[in-house]
Design a protein around this motif. Structure first.
Motif, PDB file in Angstrom:
ATOM      1  N   SER A 266       0.804  -1.222   0.000  1.00  0.00           N
ATOM      2  CA  SER A 266       0.000   0.000   0.000  1.00  0.00           C
ATOM      3  C   SER A 266       0.837   1.273   0.000  1.00  0.00           C
ATOM      4  O   SER A 266       0.287   2.379  -0.073  1.00  0.00           O
ATOM      5  CB  SER A 266      -0.926   0.012   1.224  1.00  0.00           C
ATOM      6  OG  SER A 266      -0.158  -0.054   2.429  1.00  0.00           O
ATOM      7  N   ALA A 267       2.150   1.157   0.095  1.00  0.00           N
ATOM      8  CA  ALA A 267       3.014   2.345   0.124  1.00  0.00           C
ATOM      9  C   ALA A 267       3.052   3.022  -1.247  1.00  0.00           C
ATOM     10  O   ALA A 267       2.914   2.355  -2.278  1.00  0.00           O
ATOM     11  CB  ALA A 267       4.429   1.953   0.541  1.00  0.00           C
ATOM     12  N   PRO A 268       3.258   4.342  -1.281  1.00  0.00           N
ATOM     13  CA  PRO A 268       3.422   5.029  -2.573  1.00  0.00           C
ATOM     14  C   PRO A 268       4.607   4.454  -3.343  1.00  0.00           C
ATOM     15  O   PRO A 268       5.587   3.990  -2.743  1.00  0.00           O
ATOM     16  CB  PRO A 268       3.682   6.492  -2.167  1.00  0.00           C
ATOM     17  CG  PRO A 268       3.085   6.618  -0.807  1.00  0.00           C
ATOM     18  CD  PRO A 268       3.278   5.287  -0.141  1.00  0.00           C
ATOM     19  N   HIS A 269       4.511   4.496  -4.657  1.00  0.00           N
ATOM     20  CA  HIS A 269       5.571   3.916  -5.489  1.00  0.00           C
ATOM     21  C   HIS A 269       6.838   4.753  -5.380  1.00  0.00           C
ATOM     22  O   HIS A 269       6.839   5.951  -5.654  1.00  0.00           O
ATOM     23  CB  HIS A 269       5.108   3.845  -6.946  1.00  0.00           C
ATOM     24  CG  HIS A 269       6.050   3.088  -7.818  1.00  0.00           C
ATOM     25  ND1 HIS A 269       7.080   3.694  -8.501  1.00  0.00           N
ATOM     26  CD2 HIS A 269       6.136   1.770  -8.113  1.00  0.00           C
ATOM     27  CE1 HIS A 269       7.756   2.791  -9.188  1.00  0.00           C
ATOM     28  NE2 HIS A 269       7.195   1.614  -8.977  1.00  0.00           N
ATOM     29  N   TYR A 270       7.930   4.094  -4.978  1.00  0.00           N
ATOM     30  CA  TYR A 270       9.210   4.799  -4.826  1.00  0.00           C
ATOM     31  C   TYR A 270      10.328   3.814  -5.135  1.00  0.00           C
ATOM     32  O   TYR A 270      10.308   2.662  -4.676  1.00  0.00           O
ATOM     33  CB  TYR A 270       9.366   5.342  -3.402  1.00  0.00           C
ATOM     34  CG  TYR A 270      10.477   6.356  -3.262  1.00  0.00           C
ATOM     35  CD1 TYR A 270      10.214   7.718  -3.325  1.00  0.00           C
ATOM     36  CD2 TYR A 270      11.800   5.952  -3.062  1.00  0.00           C
ATOM     37  CE1 TYR A 270      11.230   8.665  -3.196  1.00  0.00           C
ATOM     38  CE2 TYR A 270      12.821   6.887  -2.934  1.00  0.00           C
ATOM     39  CZ  TYR A 270      12.534   8.230  -2.997  1.00  0.00           C
ATOM     40  OH  TYR A 270      13.544   9.158  -2.887  1.00  0.00           O
TER      41      TYR A 270
END
Length: 318
Positions: A266-270
């Motif tokens: 669920s983390a932002p794409h990085y």
């Protein structure tokens, strides 16, 4: 009685013909009676002209009819060709739609089969299931044959099991399709366990368990966690090209790949490359300042990525 078209044409042909013949006969009669030659000549010319009108008229009408017929046939041919082109275009469009639908269905089916093969590792860890999953993962470039994904089997002793897949093993040299390697945090191999075709899953896992016990204080191998985490790693790699080839998951947020680290779940794409992490020692700190970052997961991922890439450059066994 109303004359139809053929009757009218016959009338127009008959009247000039009869008139022309009558004029010629009149000229012949004048000549026989010894009347004026001039009058006879005029009648002959008039009669001949009238008679000549008939073939000219017939030829003209024939040409008109032929032109009209050709025009009608051309129009019919053009219409027929237009209909054929439209039919062909519809057939082509229908066939393209059919092919597109078939391709989409097959790709979806393949993707679902890949997901099912990865998921099966968590519940049916047989050699065939593992080999099938790794073969599919290799075909999608989710894993690297140079180094397969690894799973932590002892947090306390920092030991891992790396699962390797070789598409073309040399059986004469004792190589196998699937190999388990117990290794340290920095990728140094502790011991290698090939999974032979005749070995069942229990035999291989007992060997792994014994190696783990020798390298720790009798730490027990969590077989279920081993295969579930392998299954999860392959599933994560399937979700994005930046997450492949997958090396290790650092739950709950970061994954280590052959190129660096990237988020998942669920983390932002990085994404951060290994080169960037090595050249900029403050990059990890900068990433950690983001409000959504799980710092423990990030620290683990950065440490693993730097350690494994250093080992690769130094030529340590993978």
């Amino acid at each position: 009685m109303r004359l139809n078209r053929p009757s009218r044409r016959s009338l127009w042909v008959s009247i000039p013909t009869i008139a022309g013949i009558g004029t010629l006969l009149g000229a012949f009669a004048l000549t026989s009676d010894g009347a004026g030659d001039w009058t006879a000549g005029v009648l002959v010319n008039v009669g001949a002209s009238v008679i000549l009108i008939v073939p000219v008229y017939l030829l003209s009408k024939r040409l008109d009819e032929r032109i009209e017929q050709v025009g009608s046939e051309t129009q019919s041919s053009v219409q027929a060709l237009t209909d054929r082109v439209e039919t062909f275009e519809q057939d082509v469009e229908r066939r393209i739609d059919d092919v597109a639908a078939s391709v989409s269905a097959r790709l979806l089916q393949e993707s679902q089969a890949d997901a099912a093969a990865f998921e099966a590792l968590g519940s049916m860890p047989s050699r065939d299931a593992v080999l099938r999953a790794l073969r599919r993962a290799n075909g999608l470039n989710l894993i690297s044959q140079r180094r397969g994904p690894r799973v932590c089997v002892s947090e306390e002793w920092r030991l891992f099991v790396q699962i390797s897949y070789d598409e073309e093993p040399d059986y004469f040299r004792g190589e196998e399709d699937v190999t388990f390697t117990v290794e340290s945090y920095d990728g140094t191999a502790v011991e290698i366990v090939p999974w032979g075709e005749s070995d069942d899953v229990e035999t291989v896992l007992v060997k792994l368990g014994r190696i783990l016990q020798k390298s720790t204080a009798s730490h027990q191998l969590d077989v279920k966690a081993l295969f579930e985490e392998l299954s999860e790693a392959l599933a994560v790699a399937q979700t994005d090209p930046d997450r492949r080839p997958i090396w290790q998951l650092c739950p709950p947020q970061w994954a280590v790949t052959a190129h660096g680290i990237t988020t998942y779940g669920s983390a932002p794409h990085y994404v951060a490359s290994v080169d960037a992490l090595e050249m900029n020692s403050h990059l990890a700190t900068h990433i950690a300042e983001k409000t959504w970052v799980d710092e423990d997961s990030l620290d683990e991922a950065v440490g693993v990525a730097l350690a494994l890439n250093k080992a690769q450059r130094l030529g340590r066994h993978f």
